[in-house]
Write an enzyme that holds these catalytic residues in place. Sequence first.
Site, PDB file in Angstrom:
ATOM      1  CB  SER A  95      -3.393 -23.597  39.473  1.00 25.78           C
ATOM      2  OG  SER A  95      -4.032 -24.824  39.676  1.00 25.78           O
ATOM      3  CE  LYS A 170      -2.206 -27.433  39.810  1.00 25.21           C
ATOM      4  NZ  LYS A 170      -2.843 -28.621  39.289  1.00 25.21           N
ATOM      5  CE  LYS A 238      -2.487 -21.430  35.084  1.00 26.18           C
ATOM      6  NZ  LYS A 238      -2.987 -22.044  36.313  1.00 26.18           N
TER       7      LYS A 238
HETATM    8  P1  NAD Z   1     -10.961 -22.635  31.839  1.00 29.52           P
HETATM    9  O1  NAD Z   1     -10.239 -21.618  31.048  1.00 29.52           O
HETATM   10  O2  NAD Z   1     -11.649 -23.749  31.158  1.00 29.52           O
HETATM   11  O3  NAD Z   1     -12.062 -21.900  32.774  1.00 29.52           O
HETATM   12  C1  NAD Z   1     -11.879 -20.659  33.384  1.00 29.52           C
HETATM   13  C2  NAD Z   1     -13.221 -19.931  33.413  1.00 29.52           C
HETATM   14  O4  NAD Z   1     -13.034 -18.678  34.076  1.00 29.52           O
HETATM   15  C3  NAD Z   1     -13.766 -19.628  32.012  1.00 29.52           C
HETATM   16  O5  NAD Z   1     -15.106 -20.105  31.907  1.00 29.52           O
HETATM   17  C4  NAD Z   1     -13.700 -18.104  31.945  1.00 29.52           C
HETATM   18  O6  NAD Z   1     -14.722 -17.519  31.158  1.00 29.52           O
HETATM   19  C5  NAD Z   1     -13.845 -17.728  33.405  1.00 29.52           C
HETATM   20  N1  NAD Z   1     -13.387 -16.358  33.665  1.00 29.52           N
HETATM   21  C6  NAD Z   1     -12.212 -15.771  33.270  1.00 29.52           C
HETATM   22  N2  NAD Z   1     -12.181 -14.494  33.689  1.00 29.52           N
HETATM   23  C7  NAD Z   1     -13.346 -14.272  34.349  1.00 29.52           C
HETATM   24  C8  NAD Z   1     -13.910 -13.141  34.996  1.00 29.52           C
HETATM   25  N3  NAD Z   1     -13.264 -11.961  35.029  1.00 29.52           N
HETATM   26  N4  NAD Z   1     -15.135 -13.266  35.582  1.00 29.52           N
HETATM   27  C9  NAD Z   1     -15.802 -14.448  35.540  1.00 29.52           C
HETATM   28  N5  NAD Z   1     -15.320 -15.558  34.922  1.00 29.52           N
HETATM   29  C10 NAD Z   1     -14.111 -15.468  34.339  1.00 29.52           C
HETATM   30  O7  NAD Z   1      -9.902 -23.188  32.909  1.00 29.52           O
HETATM   31  P2  NAD Z   1      -9.986 -24.571  33.728  1.00 29.52           P
HETATM   32  O8  NAD Z   1      -9.322 -25.649  32.930  1.00 29.52           O
HETATM   33  O9  NAD Z   1     -11.357 -24.759  34.257  1.00 29.52           O
HETATM   34  O10 NAD Z   1      -8.941 -24.241  34.902  1.00 29.52           O
HETATM   35  C11 NAD Z   1      -9.277 -23.409  36.003  1.00 29.52           C
HETATM   36  C12 NAD Z   1      -8.111 -23.449  36.975  1.00 29.52           C
HETATM   37  O11 NAD Z   1      -7.910 -24.802  37.414  1.00 29.52           O
HETATM   38  C13 NAD Z   1      -6.769 -23.001  36.368  1.00 29.52           C
HETATM   39  O12 NAD Z   1      -6.043 -22.276  37.306  1.00 29.52           O
HETATM   40  C14 NAD Z   1      -6.075 -24.319  36.025  1.00 29.52           C
HETATM   41  O13 NAD Z   1      -4.658 -24.211  36.029  1.00 29.52           O
HETATM   42  C15 NAD Z   1      -6.572 -25.209  37.148  1.00 29.52           C
HETATM   43  N6  NAD Z   1      -6.557 -26.643  36.827  1.00 29.52           N
HETATM   44  C16 NAD Z   1      -6.983 -27.089  35.623  1.00 29.52           C
HETATM   45  C17 NAD Z   1      -6.936 -28.448  35.328  1.00 29.52           C
HETATM   46  C18 NAD Z   1      -7.373 -28.976  33.990  1.00 29.52           C
HETATM   47  O14 NAD Z   1      -7.058 -30.153  33.687  1.00 29.52           O
HETATM   48  N7  NAD Z   1      -8.063 -28.210  33.169  1.00 29.52           N
HETATM   49  C19 NAD Z   1      -6.467 -29.351  36.298  1.00 29.52           C
HETATM   50  C20 NAD Z   1      -6.084 -28.877  37.546  1.00 29.52           C
HETATM   51  C21 NAD Z   1      -6.140 -27.503  37.809  1.00 29.52           C
END
Ligand code: NAD
Length: 294
Positions: A95, A170, A238
């Site tokens: 997102s 979104k 965010k």
């Molecule tokens: P998270 O922080 O758990 O996971 C993100 C991952 O990206 C981490 O494992 C991190 O190490 C990795 N990362 C960051 N920088 C990196 C890089 N340079 N190279 C490689 N890996 C890297 O986040 P999440 O909850 O999995 O969310 C991911 C996306 O999905 C976000 O944009 C969030 O807004 C969206 N989202 C989350 C939810 C939820 O309920 N958690 C629901 C809908 C949408």
Amino acid sequence: MKIGFIGLGIMGKPMVRNLLKAGHEVIVYDIIPANVEDAVKSGAVAAASAKNVAEQCKTIITMLPNSPHVKTVVMGEGGVLEGAQEGSTLIDMSSIAPAASQEVSKACAAKGVKMLDAPVSGGEPKAIDGTMSVMVGGDKALFDKNYDLLKTMGGSVVYCGPIGAGNTTKLANQIVVACNIAACAEAFTLARKSGVDPAVVFQAIRGGLAGSTVMDAKVPMMLDGNFKPGFKIDLHIKDLNNALETGHTFGSPLPLTAEVMEMMQTLHADGRGQEDHSSLANYYAKVSGTKIGK
Ligand code: NAD
């Protein structure tokens, strides 16, 4: 099919498991080694970098926190575009700001890589079940080609328009959810403060016009005083930041979003950024001196 997957957090991990279950070979990368190990235990193969993922796969999915992370992973040193083959497809499911999707897509096009923005809603439980709602922007023919792949992770996969339209959709989702939670917190605090049991109010109104998926999911958490995430306040900040920036760019004022953003900023300053967004009830507890639930 061989799929590259970068970003193995709360959402990425179960999405990779669903791709593996559907019979795909999945090549993964994350900067956190423990997250890579977890995906490897599920049957994925580890790559050395984002570039290395792109060298091995013609379809690459990213699931990263926000716009700067996606720009770094795709356009940065050792990133996807250094390794990508011409004709490859990038599906960014993070997102992020719609303008960032368009910027990344331009950089991709310069290297002959096509891109879809495909953010999701539904959170971890739906990522595990493979029933997320996926909102997709980009070329319609590219969407059609990747529909079955997206369906392995989503219950609903909807084409929203050109690149960036998935993330605009979104943002609309996140505005409605944030304002709805705030309205619930405000209304149920009033009930408690004026001496009517909020649990009774919930039962009385949930089936009427005021009822919603948000009310059904979040008011029980407020009644229980359970703010375990779910979706964290900091992540919602965010999204609202991206919404406000996009609103300002297009001259579309977002006064309700701005108000709820400041409530969330108050919670963040109070050390509640890692709590579920239903913690908006704690903002009202602070200003009214009354808790909805326990
Ligand atoms: P998270 O922080 O758990 O996971 C993100 C991952 O990206 C981490 O494992 C991190 O190490 C990795 N990362 C960051 N920088 C990196 C890089 N340079 N190279 C490689 N890996 C890297 O986040 P999440 O909850 O999995 O969310 C991911 C996306 O999905 C976000 O944009 C969030 O807004 C969206 N989202 C989350 C939810 C939820 O309920 N958690 C629901 C809908 C949408």
